[in-house]
Design a protein around this motif. Structure first.
Motif, PDB file in Angstrom:
ATOM      1  N   ARG A 294      45.238  39.783  47.754  1.00 50.94           N
ATOM      2  CA  ARG A 294      44.059  39.636  46.889  1.00 50.94           C
ATOM      3  C   ARG A 294      44.166  40.535  45.655  1.00 50.94           C
ATOM      4  O   ARG A 294      43.254  41.282  45.309  1.00 50.94           O
ATOM      5  N   THR A 295      45.299  40.392  44.992  1.00 54.88           N
ATOM      6  CA  THR A 295      45.534  41.132  43.758  1.00 54.88           C
ATOM      7  C   THR A 295      45.970  40.174  42.655  1.00 54.88           C
ATOM      8  O   THR A 295      46.531  39.100  42.920  1.00 54.88           O
ATOM      9  N   ILE A 296      45.723  40.583  41.416  1.00 56.27           N
ATOM     10  CA  ILE A 296      46.191  39.851  40.241  1.00 56.27           C
ATOM     11  C   ILE A 296      46.973  40.830  39.370  1.00 56.27           C
ATOM     12  O   ILE A 296      46.402  41.813  38.881  1.00 56.27           O
ATOM     13  N   SER A 297      48.250  40.566  39.205  1.00 54.76           N
ATOM     14  CA  SER A 297      49.063  41.340  38.268  1.00 54.76           C
ATOM     15  C   SER A 297      49.128  40.554  36.970  1.00 54.76           C
ATOM     16  O   SER A 297      49.268  39.322  36.986  1.00 54.76           O
ATOM     17  N   TYR A 298      49.046  41.253  35.839  1.00 57.70           N
ATOM     18  CA  TYR A 298      49.003  40.513  34.581  1.00 57.70           C
ATOM     19  C   TYR A 298      49.648  41.299  33.447  1.00 57.70           C
ATOM     20  O   TYR A 298      49.771  42.527  33.500  1.00 57.70           O
ATOM     21  N   SER A 299      50.045  40.551  32.424  1.00 54.30           N
ATOM     22  CA  SER A 299      50.600  41.133  31.208  1.00 54.30           C
ATOM     23  C   SER A 299      50.339  40.156  30.070  1.00 54.30           C
ATOM     24  O   SER A 299      50.400  38.936  30.258  1.00 54.30           O
ATOM     25  N   SER A 300      50.048  40.712  28.886  1.00 58.95           N
ATOM     26  CA  SER A 300      49.687  39.864  27.753  1.00 58.95           C
ATOM     27  C   SER A 300      50.508  40.220  26.530  1.00 58.95           C
ATOM     28  O   SER A 300      50.666  41.390  26.185  1.00 58.95           O
ATOM     29  N   ALA A 301      51.026  39.193  25.875  1.00 58.66           N
ATOM     30  CA  ALA A 301      51.733  39.365  24.605  1.00 58.66           C
ATOM     31  C   ALA A 301      50.828  38.889  23.486  1.00 58.66           C
ATOM     32  O   ALA A 301      50.952  37.764  22.976  1.00 58.66           O
ATOM     33  N   GLY A 302      49.864  39.735  23.118  1.00 56.61           N
ATOM     34  CA  GLY A 302      48.980  39.447  21.992  1.00 56.61           C
ATOM     35  C   GLY A 302      47.969  38.361  22.213  1.00 56.61           C
ATOM     36  O   GLY A 302      47.376  37.854  21.247  1.00 56.61           O
TER      37      GLY A 302
END
Length: 410
Positions: A294-302
């Protein structure tokens, strides 16, 4: 109606206005009745003869360029296969009954290709409208000839621009249709992912020139009960943007299946974007959902931040791992990554900026509007929730930018 019953020769002869058909070598094949009558030449005097043997330039006028201009237009049609509407031409005509007597005449010609079964131009259709009388009437006796010519030229240009606008609209409509078909083919279909409910929506921009490079993806990840959810946005419009979108989406889909996490996937995608023309400044956000932990790993490029709506109505913007767009740095460095937790019944929402951005409005206003809509409809199933969000956030006449939306019930 039986096509063979139509007498096309009779139709051609009765066409209103002066119309002639010439070979690729600019030799007359036929001329309709109006052409024969208004030019003062019979069919026998035209067919089989080179056009400028029948209508040479006025030898008494050293500035005459009519023959050269008309010839260049016709050869351009033969070479390109495209219609050419010419500017107003002064082309004096010799009186057939009085050799050596030349009459000052003004014409508005249009030349169009007639192609054979192989697509090669076989004939040139020459339609010409005489506007000599218009110039005389508008100028009157003793009027300024330059002013009269200018007025007729403006008339011709206005008609030419109208025809050009019609052709541009048709071309833009064709490009939009092809780009939308390409975009739809490259975007994944709606589907259930690991038995979890998900809804996806894509809305193209309003306007023929505004097909953009928005995309989304949902994939099964290797190992455990996990999926990857991502959205992206390529700068630009039309077929080029749609093509770049397809390349980036496919690359991220493949990379995510072997990456250690979303940041690693974006690192690899950024290096790939560096060698893809048109990928500069593309934005993307990707999330890895682990349903067991029950986890969300995330990364955003702009890219605008995903939204996590908790069952109690609390809204969390996933904005703790935001970095520059793809290919924004000459020497890429590892991208940030963050992790958040959720409880059963939460909703994850990813989207592109067409959903929230409006001209002359701060982006925070759009984010607030999105959060309010999600909280208000949070108990709806993903399909109904997606429809409600689009209905409330997109302008009534449609947005000026593409919109992609993914909603996953956790």
């Amino acid at each position: 109606m039986d096509e063979k019953a139509i007498d096309y020769e009779a139709v051609f002869q009765r066409l209103p206005g002066m119309v002639a058909l010439l070979t690729r070598e600019l030799v007359y094949v036929d001329a309709n009745e109006d052409f024969q009558r208004l030019s003062g030449r019979s069919r026998d005097q035209l067919v089989g003869r080179y056009i400028f043997d029948v209508f040479p330039d006025n030898p008494n006028d050293p500035t005459a360029t009519g023959m050269r201009d008309v010839r260049a237009s016709m050869l351009r049609v033969v070479a390109t296969g495209e219609r050419d509407a010419m500017a107003l031409q002064r082309y004096d005509v010799e009186d057939p009954l009085h050799p050596g007597r030349w009459e000052e005449r003004y014409w508005s010609p249009i030349n169009a290709p007639v192609c054979g079964p192989d697509g090669r131009v076989e004939y040139v259709l020459h339609r010409v409208e005489e506007v000599s009388e218009l110039i005389r009437l508008r100028g009157g006796a003793g009027g300024d000839s330059r002013a009269r010519v200018l007025e007729a030229e403006l008339y011709t240009r206005a008609r030419e621009l109208q025809e050009l606008n019609d052709r541009l609209r048709q071309a833009h409509a064709r490009e939009r249709e092809v780009a939308l078909a390409l975009q739809e083919a490259m975007l994944p279909a709606r589907r259930q992912v690991h038995n979890h409910r998900a809804a996806v929506r894509y809305r193209p921009a309003v306007g023929a020139l505004n097909v953009c490079g928005d995309w989304y993806d949902l994939i099964d990840l290797v190992g455990g009960n996990r999926i990857g959810v991502s959205v992206g946005d390529v700068v630009g419009h039309g077929l080029v943007a749609a093509g770049v979108m397809g390349q980036l989406r496919s690359a991220l889909s493949a990379t995510s299946r072997v990456a250690d996490g979303p940041a690693h996937a974006l690192d690899v995608l950024g290096r790939y974007a560096h060698v893809v023309d048109g990928a500069e400044s593309a934005t993307v956000v990707t999330t890895f959902i682990d349903f067991d932990a029950r986890t969300i790993s995330y990364s955003s490029a702009g890219h605008p931040p995903p939204v996590l709506v908790h069952p109690d109505g609390r809204v969390e913007f996933l904005d703790r791992a935001t970095d520059t767009p793809l290919d924004a740095r000459p020497d890429p460095i590892p991208r940030p990554q963050a992790v958040t937790t959720y409880t059963s019944g939460a909703t994850l929402v990813l989207y592109t900026d067409g959903l929230i951005e409006r001209r002359r409005e701060d982006i925070d206003t759009g984010l607030g509007r999105l959060a309010e809509a999600l909280v208000r409809h949070r108990t709806s199933d993903p399909e109904r929730l997606a429809d409600a969000v689009l209905l409330e956030l997109l302008p009534p006449g449609g947005a000026t930018d593409d919109t992609a939306l993914i909603i996953v019930r956790l």
